[in-house]
Scaffold this motif. Structure first.
Motif, PDB file in Angstrom:
ATOM      1  N   ILE A  47       0.859  -1.192   0.000  1.00  0.00           N
ATOM      2  CA  ILE A  47       0.000   0.000   0.000  1.00  0.00           C
ATOM      3  C   ILE A  47       0.888   1.232   0.000  1.00  0.00           C
ATOM      4  N   ASN A  48       0.844   1.971  -1.065  1.00  0.00           N
ATOM      5  CA  ASN A  48       1.657   3.196  -1.198  1.00  0.00           C
ATOM      6  C   ASN A  48       3.108   2.972  -0.767  1.00  0.00           C
ATOM      7  N   GLY A  49       3.656   1.808  -1.100  1.00  0.00           N
ATOM      8  CA  GLY A  49       5.061   1.547  -0.796  1.00  0.00           C
ATOM      9  C   GLY A  49       5.286   0.796   0.492  1.00  0.00           C
ATOM     10  N   ALA A  50       4.280   0.691   1.342  1.00  0.00           N
ATOM     11  CA  ALA A  50       4.431  -0.038   2.605  1.00  0.00           C
ATOM     12  C   ALA A  50       3.945  -1.474   2.425  1.00  0.00           C
ATOM     13  N   VAL A  51       4.787  -2.419   2.808  1.00  0.00           N
ATOM     14  CA  VAL A  51       4.388  -3.821   2.709  1.00  0.00           C
ATOM     15  C   VAL A  51       3.653  -4.201   3.987  1.00  0.00           C
ATOM     16  N   VAL A  52       2.427  -4.656   3.825  1.00  0.00           N
ATOM     17  CA  VAL A  52       1.566  -4.965   4.961  1.00  0.00           C
ATOM     18  C   VAL A  52       0.970  -6.337   4.733  1.00  0.00           C
ATOM     19  N   THR A  53       0.852  -7.129   5.823  1.00  0.00           N
ATOM     20  CA  THR A  53       0.184  -8.412   5.687  1.00  0.00           C
ATOM     21  C   THR A  53      -1.172  -8.341   6.381  1.00  0.00           C
ATOM     22  N   LEU A  54      -2.214  -8.718   5.627  1.00  0.00           N
ATOM     23  CA  LEU A  54      -3.570  -8.697   6.158  1.00  0.00           C
ATOM     24  C   LEU A  54      -4.017 -10.142   6.375  1.00  0.00           C
ATOM     25  N   ARG A  55      -4.723 -10.379   7.481  1.00  0.00           N
ATOM     26  CA  ARG A  55      -5.217 -11.727   7.736  1.00  0.00           C
ATOM     27  C   ARG A  55      -6.682 -11.652   8.130  1.00  0.00           C
ATOM     28  N   PRO A  65     -13.637  -9.151  11.609  1.00  0.00           N
ATOM     29  CA  PRO A  65     -12.525  -8.213  11.814  1.00  0.00           C
ATOM     30  C   PRO A  65     -11.330  -8.552  10.921  1.00  0.00           C
ATOM     31  N   MET A  66     -10.350  -7.684  10.925  1.00  0.00           N
ATOM     32  CA  MET A  66      -9.137  -7.946  10.137  1.00  0.00           C
ATOM     33  C   MET A  66      -7.921  -7.835  11.048  1.00  0.00           C
ATOM     34  N   ASN A  67      -6.953  -8.733  10.844  1.00  0.00           N
ATOM     35  CA  ASN A  67      -5.690  -8.631  11.572  1.00  0.00           C
ATOM     36  C   ASN A  67      -4.665  -8.004  10.639  1.00  0.00           C
ATOM     37  N   ILE A  68      -3.926  -7.082  11.181  1.00  0.00           N
ATOM     38  CA  ILE A  68      -2.970  -6.367  10.340  1.00  0.00           C
ATOM     39  C   ILE A  68      -1.572  -6.495  10.930  1.00  0.00           C
ATOM     40  N   PHE A  69      -0.610  -6.824  10.077  1.00  0.00           N
ATOM     41  CA  PHE A  69       0.791  -6.889  10.498  1.00  0.00           C
ATOM     42  C   PHE A  69       1.584  -5.980   9.588  1.00  0.00           C
ATOM     43  N   TRP A  70       2.365  -5.097  10.198  1.00  0.00           N
ATOM     44  CA  TRP A  70       3.116  -4.137   9.378  1.00  0.00           C
ATOM     45  C   TRP A  70       4.438  -4.749   8.954  1.00  0.00           C
ATOM     46  N   GLY A  71       4.354  -5.575   7.939  1.00  0.00           N
ATOM     47  CA  GLY A  71       5.567  -6.202   7.444  1.00  0.00           C
ATOM     48  C   GLY A  71       5.197  -7.296   6.468  1.00  0.00           C
ATOM     49  N   ALA A  72       6.216  -7.984   5.950  1.00  0.00           N
ATOM     50  CA  ALA A  72       5.988  -9.008   4.941  1.00  0.00           C
ATOM     51  C   ALA A  72       5.381 -10.261   5.563  1.00  0.00           C
ATOM     52  N   TYR A  73       4.798 -11.105   4.714  1.00  0.00           N
ATOM     53  CA  TYR A  73       4.150 -12.329   5.170  1.00  0.00           C
ATOM     54  C   TYR A  73       5.119 -13.217   5.938  1.00  0.00           C
ATOM     55  N   SER A 104       5.698 -12.033   9.284  1.00  0.00           N
ATOM     56  CA  SER A 104       4.490 -12.102  10.104  1.00  0.00           C
ATOM     57  C   SER A 104       4.304 -13.489  10.705  1.00  0.00           C
ATOM     58  N   ARG A 105       4.779 -14.509  10.002  1.00  0.00           N
ATOM     59  CA  ARG A 105       4.612 -15.881  10.489  1.00  0.00           C
ATOM     60  C   ARG A 105       5.462 -16.131  11.729  1.00  0.00           C
ATOM     61  N   LYS A 106       6.534 -15.335  11.867  1.00  0.00           N
ATOM     62  CA  LYS A 106       7.431 -15.558  13.004  1.00  0.00           C
ATOM     63  C   LYS A 106       7.066 -14.658  14.176  1.00  0.00           C
ATOM     64  N   ASN A 107       6.096 -13.822  13.978  1.00  0.00           N
ATOM     65  CA  ASN A 107       5.785 -12.821  14.997  1.00  0.00           C
ATOM     66  C   ASN A 107       4.313 -12.882  15.343  1.00  0.00           C
ATOM     67  N   ALA A 108       4.030 -13.362  16.529  1.00  0.00           N
ATOM     68  CA  ALA A 108       2.624 -13.487  16.920  1.00  0.00           C
ATOM     69  C   ALA A 108       2.153 -12.283  17.710  1.00  0.00           C
ATOM     70  N   ILE A 109       3.109 -11.461  18.181  1.00  0.00           N
ATOM     71  CA  ILE A 109       2.746 -10.389  19.121  1.00  0.00           C
ATOM     72  C   ILE A 109       2.317  -9.122  18.409  1.00  0.00           C
ATOM     73  N   GLU A 110       2.983  -8.813  17.308  1.00  0.00           N
ATOM     74  CA  GLU A 110       2.762  -7.491  16.725  1.00  0.00           C
ATOM     75  C   GLU A 110       1.584  -7.415  15.766  1.00  0.00           C
ATOM     76  N   TRP A 111       0.791  -8.468  15.717  1.00  0.00           N
ATOM     77  CA  TRP A 111      -0.453  -8.384  14.947  1.00  0.00           C
ATOM     78  C   TRP A 111      -1.420  -7.490  15.702  1.00  0.00           C
TER      79      TRP A 111
END
Lengths: 637, 168
Positions: free
Chosen positions: A77-85, A95-103, A106-113
Motif C-alpha cells: 500500500i503506497n510503498g508499505a508492505v503490509v500483511t492482512l489476515r 474483523p481484520m488482523n494487520i501486520f506491518w511487514g511481509a508475510y 508475520s509468520r514468526k511474529n505473533a505479538i505485533e499483529w
C-alpha cells in the motif's frame, strides 16, 4: 487535490486450512495476472479470497472454502508492505488482523499483529480507517446515513464478480443506498473532498447562527424604536452627562442651603429649635461613625480569628511533620526511596546509607524549626491584636447604646419644639431632594439603555463578521465545487475514451459497438448506457459492463487525481455464454492497454479460456487448475 | 504572611498518608483514590464542593455548613492537587523505603500496609483528630464503596482528576 497516487497491489496470497495445511500460496506481480482453470476448479474461490482478504465482506463461502481457516494477503500500500489476515467462516463483518511487514516476517511474529473491527465506533478504529490512512484517503464522513464508506464499499467497484447482474456496475448488495454508490464513485474518481464537506457543515452552522442573531437584533431594535428613545450610544451618553451635571449642581445647592443656616446661627442668637436641631444632627453623625467603626472592627475580629485558627492548624501540622521526620528517621531504611530496590543492611553508622556522605544535622530540619518559631510568634502577635480589637469593639458597642438613646431623646425634643413648622428653606431643600430622586432614577434608566445599545452594537458587528465568514465559505465552496465538476468531467471523458476503445476492439458481434458515440454513467442510480440504450445480447451486456469497469480502472491509472488504488480483480469474463474467441480477444485488448500504460498497476483476472498468446507466459499465476487438481490443495503434498 | 503549608511538606504528607492508612477499613487502596483522600484531609474546607452521593447526605450537610475561610479556600483545587502530586509520590516512596508499605504493590499502583509497626510516638499522634479531620476520615469510609473510575465515580464527583480516559 494533490495526492501521491494511492495504490494497493497484491504481492502474495496464502490460504491455510483448519488442519494447518497451506492450501494456496502464490505470488502476484504488477500488470496482468491470469488465474487459469476449467469450470468449478476453484478460480472464483480464489477471487473471493482476494476480495475478502483486502477487506471485502463475503458470506456465501463454498463448502471447499469453509474447510479453510484463514487467508493472508501480503499487499503493497503506497510503498508499505503490509500483511492482512482474515478468518474464514459464517457470518459477516469479520474483523481484520494487520501486520506491518511481509508475510514471512508475520509468520514468526505473533505479538505485533493488531486486530481491527469491521465497524468504526466512537471509541474504536476500524480496519477501514487503518487502510484508508495507509492509502492516504480522507475519512469519508457521512452525516445523512450512518453507513460509512468502508474498504468493502470501495472494493465493490474494483471487483467484478459473477453474482452481480450485468446491468449493475457495483457488486451486488442487499441494502444499497444511492448516496453510498455516489460517494464510492466520488472517492475513487478523486472528486470527494473532505474539507469541502467540513466547509459545507461550517457554512450551515454559520447561516443558522446568522439567522438567530438577526432575529435577536431585529427584535431588540423594534422594541427600542417603539419606545422612542435614542439608539445612538453617544446621544445617550450626552444625556447621562447632562443628568449627572444637574444632579451635581443640585447636590451643591442642597449643601449650600444647609450651610446658610449655620452662618446665620453664628450671626444672631440661635432659636431653641435651631440649637436642638444642631445637637441632633451632630449626635446622629456621631452615631453613624461609631456604627461604621463597630462594623469594621467586627469584621476585623472575625478575620483575625480565622487567621489565628488557620495558623494554629499549621503549627499543629508542622509539629506532626517534625515528629514524623524524627521518628521515621529512627527507623531503618530497607528499600531505596528512588528505585525501591532492597538496600544493603551492613553499613557504617556515621555515613549516609544512600549517598554515602558523612551524616550531619540537616539544614532543612533547622528551617522547619525556624518556621515553627515564626508562626508561634505570629499567633502570639495576632492574639494580642485581637484582644485589643475585641476590647475596642466592646467599648464601641457601649457607646452605641448611649448614642442611640441620645438621638431618640433629642429627636423627641426637637419635634416638640418646632411643632411641624417648615421654613421656606426646608421647602426648597425638599423640592431639590425630590428632583434628585427623579434624576437618580433617570440615570439608572439611561444606564439600562446603554446596556441595550451596546448589545445591539455587539450584535451588529457579529452579524457583519458572520456575513464575511459566510461569504468566504461560499466562495471557497463554489471554487471547490467548480474544480470538482471539472475533475469529474475530465474523469468521465477519460472513462468514455477507454470504454469506446475497448468496445471497438470487440469482434464483429454487436452492431452498436462498431461505431459507439456516447456513454452515460450514473453512479447514483447504478445505470450505464451506450447511445441511450443497454439492450444488448446477454454476452454483449457482459462485454459492455467489463469495458466500463476496466475503463474506470485505466482512467484511474492514467489520471493523477484519481484515488482508485490501481488494482482490479475480474472474475466474470466468460459469463453469459461468452464465446471463447471473444473472451480471448477481450483478454488481449486489456493486456495491450495495460502494456501501454506508464504508471504501475495490477490486473488480476480468472479465465477458463485463456488466450493462447498469453497462456504459459509469466503473466499466468499458478498451475492450470482442473477438476482433479483444484486451486485449493487440502492435503499437504 | 503564611509561609508554611502542610500540602507542600513532604513529612506532613507522610504523616497524613499514615493517618489514612491507619483509619481506612480496607486492605489496600489505589494511588489516585489515596491522593484524593489526602487532598481532603489537607483541605477539609474543599469537601464542601464534592457532589455527594445520596447515601452520604448526612456528611454533605456537615461539610456544606462550613463557612468559607479566605485563608483556607482554594481557587483551583485541581491544580493544587497536581502540584501536591510530586510530594505525594515522594511520600509513598519514602514509606516504601521504610518498608511501611508494600514495594511490589506500589509499583502496580496499589498501596498496602506491611506488618512493619509504626513507632508509638507517631501512632499516638495519628489517633489525635479534630472534628474536621474526623469528618474527612468518615468521608474516606463513606467513599470506600464508590468506584474510582467512570461516571459518578470518585474522580468525577470530586472533579479533581480527569476520568475520561479511564480503562473500561
Amino acid at each position: 487535490m494533490t495526492q501521491n497516487r494511492p495504490y494497493l497491489f497484491l504481492n502474495r496470497l496464502v490460504v491455510v486450512t483448519h488442519t494447518g495445511v497451506i492450501a494456496y500460496d502464490e505470488t502476484f506481480h504488477l500488470g496482468v495476472n491470469i488465474i487459469r482453470g476449467v469450470n468449478s476448479s476453484g478460480k472464483s474461490t480464489i477471487a473471493n479470497f482476494i476480495f475478502f482478504a483486502l477487506g471485502g465482506n463475503f458470506e456465501n463461502w463454498t463448502t471447499e472454502a469453509l474447510k479453510c481457516r484463514e487467508v493472508f494477503a501480503e499487499v503493497n500500500i503506497n510503498g508499505a508492505v503490509v500483511t492482512l489476515r482474515r478468518y474464514i467462516g459464517e457470518g459477516s463483518n469479520k474483523p481484520m488482523n494487520i501486520f506491518w511487514g511481509a508475510y514471512e516476517a508475520s509468520r514468526k511474529n505473533a505479538i505485533e499483529w493488531q486486530t481491527y473491527p469491521y465497524r468504526q465506533t466512537a471509541q474504536t478504529t476500524s480496519y477501514t480507517n487503518i487502510l484508508f490512512k495507509a492509502l492516504n484517503f480522507p475519512e469519508v464522513k457521512n452525516t445523512d446515513t450512518d453507513s460509512n464508506i468502508t474498504m468493502h464499499q470501495l472494493l465493490r467497484l474494483m471487483y467484478i464478480d459473477q453474482d452481480t447482474p450485468t446491468q449493475s456496475l457495483f457488486r451486488f448488495e442487499r441494502f444499497d443506498l444511492p448516496l453510498t454508490r455516489q460517494t464510492i464513485a466520488e472517492v475513487l474518481l478523486g472528486v470527494y473532498d473532505d474539507t469541502l464537506y467540513t466547509q459545507r457543515l461550517n457554512l450551515r452552522t454559520a447561516q443558522k447562527l446568522q439567522e438567530d442573531k438577526k432575529r435577536q437584533y431585529e427584535h431588540l431594535n423594534r422594541l427600542f424604536s417603539r419606545s422612542g428613545t435614542e439608539t445612538n450610544l453617544e446621544a445617550i451618553q450626552a444625556q447621562i452627562e447632562d443628568t449627572r451635571q444637574e444632579y451635581n449642581s443640585n447636590e451643591e445647592k442642597i449643601v449650600e442651603l444647609k450651610a446658610t443656616q449655620r452662618v446665620r446661627t453664628n450671626t444672631r442668637t440661635a432659636t431653641n429649635s435651631e440649637v436642638l436641631q444642631q445637637a441632633l444632627s451632630s449626635t446622629k453623625s456621631a452615631l453613624k461613625t461609631t456604627q461604621e467603626q463597630a462594623d469594621q472592627l467586627e469584621f476585623d475580629v472575625f478575620d483575625s480569628r480565622q487567621f489565628i485558627k488557620t495558623l494554629e492548624k499549621r503549627v499543629y501540622d508542622l509539629n506532626n511533620s517534625l515528629l514524623t521526620r524524627k521518628t521515621l528517621g529512627e527507623l531503618p531504611l530497607t528499600h531505596c526511596p528512588q528505585c525501591l530496590s532492597l538496600l544493603d543492611a551492613n553499613h557504617p553508622e556515621s555515613i549516609c546509607l544512600l549517598c554515602k556522605q558523612p551524616l550531619t544535622e540537616d539544614a532543612e530540619k533547622a528551617n522547619a524549626k525556624r518556621l515553627l518559631v515564626e508562626m508561634e510568634l505570629q499567633i502570639k502577635e495576632s492574639e494580642g491584636l485581637l484582644e485589643e480589637k475585641e476590647k475596642q469593639l466592646l467599648d464601641l458597642r457601649g457607646q452605641l447604646v448611649v448614642l442611640q438613646q441620645r438621638v431618640r431623646l433629642e429627636q423627641k425634643q426637637l419635634d416638640a419644639a418646632i411643632s411641624n413648622v417648615q421654613s421656606t428653606r426646608d421647602d426648597r431643600i425638599d423640592a431639590l431632594l425630590i428632583r434628585q430622586g427623579e434624576l437618580t432614577r433617570q440615570l439608572e434608566y439611561l444606564a439600562e439603555q446603554i446596556k441595550i445599545v451596546s448589545v445591539l452594537k455587539q450584535l451588529k458587528s457579529e452579524l457583519e463578521e458572520l456575513a464575511a465568514t459566510i461569504k468566504g465559505l461560499q466562495l471557497e465552496i463554489e471554487d471547490k465545487e467548480a474544480r470538482q465538476r471539472a475533475n469529474f468531467d475530465k474523469a468521465m471523458r477519460k472513462i468514455k475514451e477507454y470504454t469506446l476503445q475497448i468496445l471497438k476492439a470487440d469482434l464483429d458481434r454487436q452492431e452498436e459497438f462498431k461505431n459507439p458515440r456516447n456513454l452515460e454513467i450514473d453512479f447514483m442510480k447504478d445505470v450505464f448506457t451506450l447511445d441511450g440504450g443497454n439492450n444488448f445480447s446477454a454476452s454483449s451486456k457482459t462485454y459492455f459492463k467489463n469495458a466500463v469497469l476496466f475503463a474506470i480502472f485505466f482512467a484511474g491509472v492514467e489520471l493523477d487525481y484519481f484515488r482508485y488504488p490501481r488494482f482490479i480483480l475480474c472474475d466474470n469474463m466468460e459469463d453469459n455464454g461468452m464465446e471463447k474467441i471473444r473472451t480471448q480477444n477481450f483478454q488481449k485488448a486489456i493486456t495491450d492497454i495495460s502494456n501501454g500504460l506508464k504508471n504501475p498497476h495490477q490486473i488480476i483476472f480468472t479465465t477458463s479460456m485463456v488466450n493462447d498468446d498469453l497462456n504459459n507466459t509469466p503473466l499466468c499465476i499458478g498451475r492450470e487448475y482442473s477438476s482433479n487438481d483444484k486451486s485449493l490443495r487440502m492435503k499437504s503434498q | 504572611m503564611l509561609v508554611y503549608h502542610p500540602a507542600f511538606d513532604l513529612y506532613h504528607c507522610v504523616f497524613r498518608i499514615l493517618q489514612i492508612l491507619e483509619h481506612m477499613k480496607r486492605k489496600d487502596v489505589e494511588v489516585d483514590r489515596l491522593r484524593i483522600w489526602d487532598f481532603y484531609l489537607t483541605f477539609p474546607n474543599e469537601a464542601r464542593k464534592i457532589r455527594f452521593p445520596q447515601d452520604l447526605k448526612e456528611l454533605k450537610r456537615v461539610f456544606k455548613s462550613n463557612a468559607p475561610n479566605p485563608y483556607e479556600d482554594l481557587m483551583d483545587a485541581k491544580r493544587i492537587l497536581l502540584r501536591m502530586r510530586s510530594y505525594q509520590e515522594a511520600a509513598l516512596k519514602c514509606l516504601a523505603s521504610y518498608k511501611l508499605i508494600d514495594t511490589e504493590e506500589l509499583n502496580r499502583g496499589i498501596i498496602r500496609r506491611t506488618d512493619q509497626t509504626i513507632p508509638d510516638e507517631i501512632k499516638e499522634k495519628l489517633a489525635q483528630l479534630n472534628i474536621e479531620q474526623q469528618n474527612v476520615l468518615k468521608l474516606v469510609e463513606g467513599f470506600n464503596e464508590l468506584p474510582l473510575f467512570g461516571k459518578s465515580g470518585l474522580k468525577e464527583r470530586t472533579g479533581l482528576i480527569d476520568f475520561k480516559y479511564d480503562p473500561k
